[in-house]
Design an enzyme around this catalytic site. Structure first.
Site, PDB file in Angstrom:
ATOM      1  N   SER A  77      52.826  55.030  40.613  1.00 55.20           N
ATOM      2  CA  SER A  77      51.430  54.645  40.367  1.00 55.20           C
ATOM      3  C   SER A  77      50.497  54.947  41.532  1.00 55.20           C
ATOM      4  CB  SER A  77      51.359  53.141  40.067  1.00 55.20           C
ATOM      5  OG  SER A  77      51.820  52.392  41.170  1.00 55.20           O
ATOM      6  N   GLU A  93      26.265  17.279  52.145  1.00 53.95           N
ATOM      7  CA  GLU A  93      25.238  16.241  52.229  1.00 53.95           C
ATOM      8  C   GLU A  93      25.124  15.694  53.653  1.00 53.95           C
ATOM      9  OE1 GLU A  93      27.937  14.941  48.771  1.00 53.95           O
ATOM     10  OE2 GLU A  93      28.031  16.410  50.405  1.00 53.95           O
ATOM     11  N   ASP A 137      58.075  47.433  44.540  1.00 55.18           N
ATOM     12  CA  ASP A 137      57.018  47.940  45.426  1.00 55.18           C
ATOM     13  C   ASP A 137      57.106  47.422  46.859  1.00 55.18           C
ATOM     14  OD1 ASP A 137      56.074  49.187  43.160  1.00 55.18           O
ATOM     15  OD2 ASP A 137      54.508  47.711  42.757  1.00 55.18           O
TER      16      ASP A 137
END
Length: 364
Positions: free
Chosen positions: A172, A56, A204
Site C-alpha cells: 500500500s 471560569e 506493518d
C-alpha cells in the site's frame, strides 16, 4: 444587536477560546469562558489540561474586582464538585457574578443541572442552551462517553478513487500523498486513543504515534493505543512496545499469557463470541478508562466489525486520484449488504484538498 445576538456572539467567543485546549484538555472537555460587563469583555480563560485551572477560574481572575455584577459566558456548565480543582460554581457565587450564560449542560451526572440549580438558588440569573448543538459537537467524545457509555469513534482510511487501500498482496506504500500522511499526524494528535488490530500491527510494524515536530510541541503525551490481539500474537519486539510511557490496551480472549509485558501494557480480557472479539465491549471498556475519542487505523476486517455494529460516528477518507482495480483490497471489508436498502449512510460534513489528494470527513 439585541440581547440574544449579544449572547450568541459571546458564546462563540467561548468556543474559540476552548479550542486552545484542542491538543491537551482530554480527557477533560474543551472549555472557554468570557466575563462581560457593559458589553465589553473584561476577562478571558480556557482550560488547558487536567489539573490546570478551569476556564471560569482563569476568566474571573483576569476580570479581577470588575467581575462584580458581570455576566459570565461559558460553553459548558460549571463544575459544582471537588475534583482536581475546587467547584467553579462556588467561585461564581463568591465573586457576585450577576448573570451566567451556559451553552450546554454538563453530561457528567456529578454536575448535570446541579450547578445551574445552585447558581439560581444564590439569586444568579442563568440562561442555558445558546448554540447548544455546536457546544455538544465541540466536545462530542466527552458527551458520548456519558450518554452512550462509549467514546466517539472515528475511522481513517487512505484510499484510491475506486476505494482500495492496497493491492491484494497487501502493498500500500504509498497510495496517498506525503501531505495527507502529515495531516493524519494532526488527527492522531487530537485523539485520546489510536485503535487497530494485531494483523495490521504485525504486518506493518507501525509506530502509531505523533512524530511531527510542531505537533510534538503542542501535545502533552502520545495518544493511548488499543489493539485487538485476540491470541496475543504481537511479538514483544514490535515497535508499539518501545515507548513505555504510553498506555497500551491489548484486547484478548486469552485469559493467561506467558508473555511478560511492560507496566504500560494493560491486558483486557473480552470473551470471544463465535470466534470474534466483541468490539462494542472493547469500546465500553475504553469509556471507563476516560477515553473520549477513538481513532481507527486498521484494515478492512476490523473496520467491517465496527460498521456491522453501527459504531463508526465519523469517517475521514484521504482520497488519491489513482485507480487500483478490482484486485485491490476495499477499505471497508463489508460483504454482508445484499440489498441497496441496507446500505450504510453517511453525510459529508467537510471536504478539502490536501495537495493532489482530497480529505473528506463524513458523519452519521
Amino acid at each position: 444587536m439585541n440581547k440574544e445576538k449579544f449572547d450568541e456572539y459571546y458564546i462563540r467567543e467561548t468556543f474559540k477560546l476552548a479550542l486552545n485546549g484542542k491538543f491537551t484538555a482530554h480527557p477533560n472537555p474543551m472549555v472557554g469562558a468570557v466575563v462581560v460587563k457593559n458589553n465589553k469583555i473584561i476577562g478571558k480563560g480556557f482550560h488547558l489540561k487536567p489539573g490546570s485551572p478551569h476556564a471560569e477560574q482563569v476568566a474571573i481572575k483576569n476580570a479581577g474586582i470588575s467581575a462584580l455584577n458581570s455576566t459570565l459566558y461559558i460553553n459548558l456548565e460549571p463544575c459544582c464538585h471537588y475534583g482536581r480543582t475546587p467547584p467553579c460554581s462556588d467561585l461564581i457565587i463568591n465573586k457576585k457574578i450577576k448573570r451566567v450564560v451556559i451553552s450546554s449542560l454538563d453530561p457528567n451526572p456529578l454536575v448535570n443541572g446541579k450547578s445551574v440549580k445552585q447558581l439560581r438558588s444564590a439569586g444568579i440569573e442563568v440562561k442555558i442552551g445558546i448554540l447548544k448543538d455546536e457546544a455538544i459537537k465541540l466536545n462530542n467524545g466527552f458527551f458520548k462517553k456519558f450518554v452512550l457509555k462509549r467514546p466517539i469513534i472515528i475511522c481513517k482510511s487512505g484510499i484510491s478513487l475506486d476505494g482500495k487501500i492496497s493491492l491484494n498482496n497487501g502493498v500500500s506504500k504509498w497510495i496517498t500523498s506525503i501531505d495527507s500522511r502529515k495531516d493524519v499526524q494532526m488527527e492522531r494528535a487530537v485523539s485520546s486513543l489510536i485503535f487497530s488490530s494485531s494483523k495490521t500491527v504485525i504486518m506493518d510494524n507501525p509506530n502509531f504515534n505523533v512524530r511531527n515536530p510542531e505537533l510534538l510541541k503542542k501535545i502533552i503525551k502520545q495518544p493511548c493505543l488499543g489493539i485487538v490481539d485476540r491470541a496475543l500474537k504481537i511479538p514483544l519486539e514490535n515497535k508499539i512496545f518501545k515507548n513505555i510511557s504510553r498506555k497500551i490496551y491489548l484486547f484478548t480472549s486469552v485469559k493467561n499469557t506467558a508473555k511478560k509485558y511492560k507496566k504500560n501494557v494493560t491486558i483486557v480480557y473480552i470473551k470471544a463470541e463465535k470466534g470474534k472479539m466483541n468490539i462494542a465491549k472493547c469500546m465500553s471498556y475504553l469509556a471507563t478508562q476516560d477515553i473520549n475519542s477513538v481513532f481507527i487505523e486498521a484494515g478492512p476486517t476490523l473496520i467491517e466489525s465496527f460498521l456491522k455494529k453501527s459504531l463508526i460516528d465519523e469517517m475521514i477518507l484521504y482520497i488519491a486520484p489513482k485507480i487500483i482495480g478490482h484486485t485491490g483490497k476495499s477499505f471497508s471489508g463489508v460483504t454482508y449488504i445484499k440489498e441497496l436498502s441496507k446500505k450504510i449512510n453517511y453525510r459529508i460534513s467537510d471536504m478539502i484538498a490536501i495537495g493532489n489528494n482530497l480529505k473528506v470527513r463524513l458523519e452519521k
